[in-house]
Design an enzyme around this catalytic site. Structure first.
Site: not given
Length: 506
Positions: A210, A330, A416
């Protein structure tokens, strides 16, 4: 709240560790670590001076030496950040501005030169730490690598500028990107000290997820970081994002870093460097700066001089082997109609483009569920992989689609950040229950990652072959509940529409 900001307690000449405790001689002095399950660990190791007082909003300074032996048996404080809200990527309190520490796990015999894996945590540049149990390095270290995790400055302490700060800087002094400077300083520390843990300073892999993945791509285009690492892994690390310049507007019309800093400071009655540095740390958390909207991703002109995709397109990125990939669902929980920087990405679509998108996604429901994941993560990852392959560098694209049976979220794919416990083979830190299937996939994923760190190619005996991107037409490795499978990039027609959209608007 004040108790959360207490400084970390460091035992500097401990009386309790036995003489048999592992020791390491680094540039600053002797560290006394711990050994468990055959793995030696050294935690809470300072890689830079505490960025407090006059060093707030300054480039990190080298860590000071100590006399005697320094206990390295417990992690240091996490950096100043908002409440974790259950995020398993945030380590234990306390938190402090004195947080620039790292942690090392190794099984390398003395005198060896094993690959080093250097982890950069995510959290939107607002949250996270290298001290979370999720990132405990024991299981990776057992696979023949030296694992390093770090803390770096976050939020407005890590990514901030103001005209008054600019006025006091010397010509050429780096600015605003302090969190990225911290990461670079930690990489320099690894270069100087990896051998003390049996690590090879000439074989360092940076990997991050991320926001940590976004920092990996920035390190790949950063001149001060050149030569400090030799492989890179980007997990859900964006790719089409725009950095904010120090003293001019963004390409999308957003305010400069200094204008943003001036507006924040005015709201808190601060206008001089001394007044800014006197602001209590908790003040800097309100309201939390935005990651994707331009508050924290910085184009400072020195550490980052251009956007990532622009640099990759021109072949100016570090010529190192790369793994890059995303998760299959995600941002399933975020709709493009929401008022946020992510929701604004599709606002420039023409009626014709929107009709084509709705058709490709099977209607409004599919569009709402999947388009942001594709706009923010999936197409940008494919785009960077294509540029890398065109530039002639080894590149491996992946898609993570492992979904635990006990995961409480809608099972439309892997959400995610859900790959992290598999990469680290730390399923005990999973936010939901796991089973033997999950452990098989963790073994596979950790095996690919550590093999890549060792030789720049993730392929090894006993695992399905991971084709190099560019050898075939858009081929990746998909991690599934049944094991890894090489296949064409899924939903390529959707990604083609997104690619055309980005090319038109940018």
């Amino acid at each position: 709240m004040a108790s959360f900001f207490a400084a970390a307690f460091l035992m500097i000449s401990p009386a309790d560790p036995a003489d048999a405790a592992p020791r390491a001689m680094v540039e600053q002095g002797v560290l006394v670590g711990r050994e468990a399950s055959g793995v030696r660990s050294f935690k809470g190791v300072p890689y830079a001076r505490p960025p407090v007082g006059g060093l707030r909003w300054r480039a990190p300074q080298p860590a000071e030496p100590w006399s005697g032996e320094r206990d390295a048996g417990q992690v240091g404080a996490i950096c100043i950040q908002p409440p974790a809200n259950g995020d398993n990527g945030v380590g234990p309190l306390p938190m402090s501005e004195d947080c620039l520490t790292l942690n090392v796990w190794t099984t390398a015999p003395p005198g060896e030169r094993w690959p080093v894996m250097f982890w950069i945590h995510g959290g939107g540049l607002n949250n996270g730490s290298g001290t979370a149990a999720l990132y405990e390095g024991t299981n990776l270290a057992k696979r023949g690598v030296v694992v390093v995790t770090i803390n770096y400055r976050l939020g407005r302490l890590g990514f901030f500028d103001h005209p008054a700060l600019a006025a006091e800087r010397a010509p050429g002094e780096p600015a605003a990107n302090y969190g990225l400077m911290d990461v670079t300083a930690a990489l320099r520390w690894v270069q100087e000290n990896a051998a003390a843990f049996g690590g090879d300073p000439d074989n360092v892999t940076i990997f991050g997820e991320s926001a940590g993945g976004a920092l990996v791509t920035r390190l790949m285009i950063s001149e001060p970081a050149r030569g400090l690492f030799h492989r890179a892994v980007v997990q859900s690390g964006l790719g089409r994002d725009e950095g904010t310049p120090l003293d001019r507007a963004r390409r999308d019309g957003g305010l400069s870093m200094q204008a943003r800093g001036e507006a924040f400071a005015a709201a808190h009655g601060a206008s001089t460097p001394s007044e800014l540095r006197a602001l209590p740390a908790e003040t800097l958390l309100r309201r939390a700066p935005n990651f994707y909207g331009g508050d924290l991703l910085v184009n400072d002109g020195l550490y980052v001089a251009e956007d990532v995709a622009t640099a990759f397109a021109a072949g100016r990125e570090a010529p190192v082997p790369l793994i890059i990939g995303t998760n299959s669902a995600e941002f399933w929980w975020m709709k493009p109609s929401e008022l946020s920087p992510y929701g604004a990405i599709d606002d420039a679509m023409t009626p014709e483009e929107r009709a084509a998108f709705l058709a490709a996604y099977g209607g409004q429901e599919g569009y709402d569920q999947f388009v942001l994941s594709d706009l923010v993560f999936n197409e940008p990852a494919r785009h960077l992989a294509r540029l890398r392959a065109r530039n002639g560098h080894p590149t491996y694209l992946y898609r993570f689609d492992v979904v635990s049976a006990a995961m409480p979220e809608p099972h439309a794919g892997a959400t995610h950040a859900s790959e992290r416990q598999y990469v680290f083979d730390n399923l005990t830190a999973s936010p939901w229950l796991t089973n033997e299937m999950d452990q098989r996939q963790a073994d596979a994923m950790a095996g690919y990652w550590t093999t890549f760190a060792a030789k720049g190619d993730p392929n090894g005996a006993g695992r399905p072959a991971w084709p190099e991107f560019g050898d075939g037409p858009d081929t990746l490795l998909e991690f599934t509940n049944d094991g890894p499978v090489a296949k064409p990039v899924p939903f390529g027609e959707r990604l083609d529409l997104i690619e055309a959209y980005y090319e038109r608007v940018r």
